[in-house]
Design an enzyme around this catalytic site. Structure first.
Site, PDB file in Angstrom:
ATOM      1  N   SER A  59       0.845  -1.179   0.000  1.00 49.29           N
ATOM      2  CA  SER A  59       0.000   0.000   0.000  1.00 49.29           C
ATOM      3  C   SER A  59       0.887   1.239   0.000  1.00 49.29           C
ATOM      4  O   SER A  59       1.788   1.379   0.831  1.00 49.29           O
ATOM      5  CB  SER A  59      -0.909  -0.108   1.222  1.00 49.29           C
ATOM      6  OG  SER A  59      -1.112   1.132   1.747  1.00 49.29           O
TER       7      SER A  59
ATOM      8  N   GLY B  78      -0.279   4.377   0.254  1.00 51.23           N
ATOM      9  CA  GLY B  78      -1.102   5.484   0.751  1.00 51.23           C
ATOM     10  C   GLY B  78      -1.905   6.091  -0.375  1.00 51.23           C
ATOM     11  O   GLY B  78      -2.514   5.362  -1.176  1.00 51.23           O
TER      12      GLY B  78
ATOM     13  N   GLY C 281      -1.884   4.700  -4.100  1.00 49.43           N
ATOM     14  CA  GLY C 281      -2.467   3.437  -4.549  1.00 49.43           C
ATOM     15  C   GLY C 281      -1.727   2.198  -4.073  1.00 49.43           C
ATOM     16  O   GLY C 281      -1.183   2.150  -2.971  1.00 49.43           O
TER      17      GLY C 281
ATOM     18  N   GLY D 227      -6.729   0.648   4.493  1.00 47.09           N
ATOM     19  CA  GLY D 227      -5.997  -0.590   4.174  1.00 47.09           C
ATOM     20  C   GLY D 227      -6.859  -1.831   4.395  1.00 47.09           C
ATOM     21  O   GLY D 227      -6.750  -2.818   3.656  1.00 47.09           O
ATOM     22  N   ASP D 228      -7.725  -1.768   5.408  1.00 48.20           N
ATOM     23  CA  ASP D 228      -8.594  -2.920   5.684  1.00 48.20           C
ATOM     24  C   ASP D 228      -9.587  -3.117   4.531  1.00 48.20           C
ATOM     25  O   ASP D 228      -9.915  -4.257   4.163  1.00 48.20           O
ATOM     26  CB  ASP D 228      -9.352  -2.710   7.005  1.00 48.20           C
ATOM     27  CG  ASP D 228      -8.400  -2.414   8.156  1.00 48.20           C
ATOM     28  OD1 ASP D 228      -7.237  -2.855   8.082  1.00 48.20           O
ATOM     29  OD2 ASP D 228      -8.804  -1.733   9.101  1.00 48.20           O
TER      30      ASP D 228
HETATM   31  O1  LIG Z   1      -3.018  -2.085  16.549  1.00 46.47           O
HETATM   32  P1  LIG Z   1      -3.340  -2.747  15.228  1.00 46.47           P
HETATM   33  O2  LIG Z   1      -3.961  -4.087  15.437  1.00 46.47           O
HETATM   34  O3  LIG Z   1      -2.192  -2.773  14.286  1.00 46.47           O
HETATM   35  O4  LIG Z   1      -4.382  -1.808  14.503  1.00 46.47           O
HETATM   36  C1  LIG Z   1      -5.618  -1.549  15.091  1.00 46.47           C
HETATM   37  C2  LIG Z   1      -6.365  -0.501  14.325  1.00 46.47           C
HETATM   38  O5  LIG Z   1      -5.742   0.769  14.426  1.00 46.47           O
HETATM   39  O6  LIG Z   1      -6.418  -0.807  12.951  1.00 46.47           O
HETATM   40  C3  LIG Z   1      -7.680  -0.461  12.413  1.00 46.47           C
HETATM   41  C4  LIG Z   1      -7.481   0.392  11.207  1.00 46.47           C
HETATM   42  O7  LIG Z   1      -6.746  -0.309  10.247  1.00 46.47           O
HETATM   43  C5  LIG Z   1      -8.476   0.145  13.539  1.00 46.47           C
HETATM   44  O8  LIG Z   1      -9.813  -0.247  13.463  1.00 46.47           O
HETATM   45  C6  LIG Z   1      -7.830  -0.490  14.716  1.00 46.47           C
HETATM   46  O9  LIG Z   1      -8.142   0.000  15.905  1.00 46.47           O
END
Ligand SMILES: O=P(O)(O)OC[C@@]1(O)O[C@H](CO)[C@@H](O)[C@@H]1O
Length: 306
Positions: free
Chosen positions: A217, A219, A222, A248-249
């Protein structure tokens, strides 16, 4: 069913302030509370796209209850979280309305007891038997072994279930050595893994270490994809303003959706970039603006990368 694993789930709190300035106090203009943690967000986006999805990982305490209540009633999403004695963490995103920047504060998460980890491993193997793909997402809570993802990848591979890994640091390094089908680091995570700041070289290095496909990724610029079938760079038509948390999710959700529906790589990447950008336009992670998604899908540029 697509399975997502979030070992360190979170109750995501988003605060909006006019302008964030250190050493001063702030009036919060809006508070949003949502079930979170990376795999939970992936699951919510997949369900909104019409997929059957099961989310697992750990949840406990009042925050865990609030997280599960927030998931209840999401059409297409099954909650298979394993209850634990410790309380699910909170993560705080502070959105500065003036600059458009977001500041993130992520708590470490609850201590997971050895017996709770064993219970999870049994549940995971059970759930995998009905899964068409699995995503392993986010940080590890205290008490979970640092090589946890490597073990989960080996189990998925032994059962013939394609696995995507989205994490960072040592859990990523060990996970890659277990040969996941896809990893989705950002440019910094990839540089940390490989020691190279050149994205193309770094993706090749990550593949030599064990990842079959590397989706980096970049940012607002792309995604860069290095796959056994070719290399592509997918870019959005312009910069989106809003809250990038969870972008990213959403890219992970689109990649899984494209995997199970067997979309050709260039289309998968176009969906991933459009959905990611549409998430920036939504108020919180795990959500996206559907009109923006559909509008951008036609306008994402996917070119061969050399
Ligand atoms: O601490 P991690 O597990 O790396 O990331 C957690 C987090 O920041 O990632 C998501 C956004 O990608 C949020 O919903 C969540 O709280």
């Amino acid at each position: 069913m697509i399975l997502t694993v979030t070992l360190n789930t979170a109750l995501d709190i988003t605060h909006r302030v006019a302008s964030l300035r250190p050493h001063t106090s702030h009036r919060v203009s809006e508070v949003i509370e949502r079930p979170g943690g990376k795999g939970v967000n992936v699951g919510r986006v997949l369900a909104a796209l019409g997929h059957e999805v099961t989310v697992t990982g750990f949840a406990g305490g009042g925050t865990g209850r609030a997280l599960r209540d927030g998931l209840a009633g999401t059409e297409g999403l099954t909650d298979a979280l394993v209850p634990v004695a410790g309380a699910t963490r909170r993560t705080i995103a502070v959105v500065d309305e003036h600059s458009g920047d977001t500041t993130q504060l992520n708590e470490p998460g609850p201590q997971i007891a050895p017996a709770e980890w064993v219970t999870f491993l049994d549940r995971y193997a059970e759930l995998l038997s009905g899964a068409s793909a699995v995503a392993l997402c986010g940080s590890l809570p205290p008490g979970v072994p640092v090589g946890a993802y490597a073990g989960l990848i080996r189990t998925a591979r032994s059962m013939g279930v394609p696995v995507l890994l989205d994490t960072s640091g040592e859990p990523l390094r060990r996970g890659v050595a277990a040969r996941p089908d896809i990893i989705k680091p950002n440019a910094d995570e990839l540089a940390e893994l490989t020691g190279s700041h050149d994205p193309l070289r770094a993706t090749e290095s990550a593949r030599r270490r064990g990842a079959h496909t590397v989706i980096t990724s970049l940012g607002p610029n792309g995604l860069l994809a290095t796959t056994p079938e070719g290399r592509w760079h997918a870019t959005p038509p312009g910069r989106m303003h809003g809250n990038p948390t969870g972008a990213g999710d959403s890219a992970v959700a689109a990649l899984l959706s494209g995997l199970v529906t067997r979309l050709p790589w260039p289309s998968r990447l176009a969906h991933a970039v459009a959905l990611s950008a549409a998430t920036v336009r939504a108020p919180a992670a795990g959500e996206f603006d559907r009109a923006t998604y559909e509008r951008l899908l036609e306008r994402v540029s996917v070119t061969t990368a050399s």
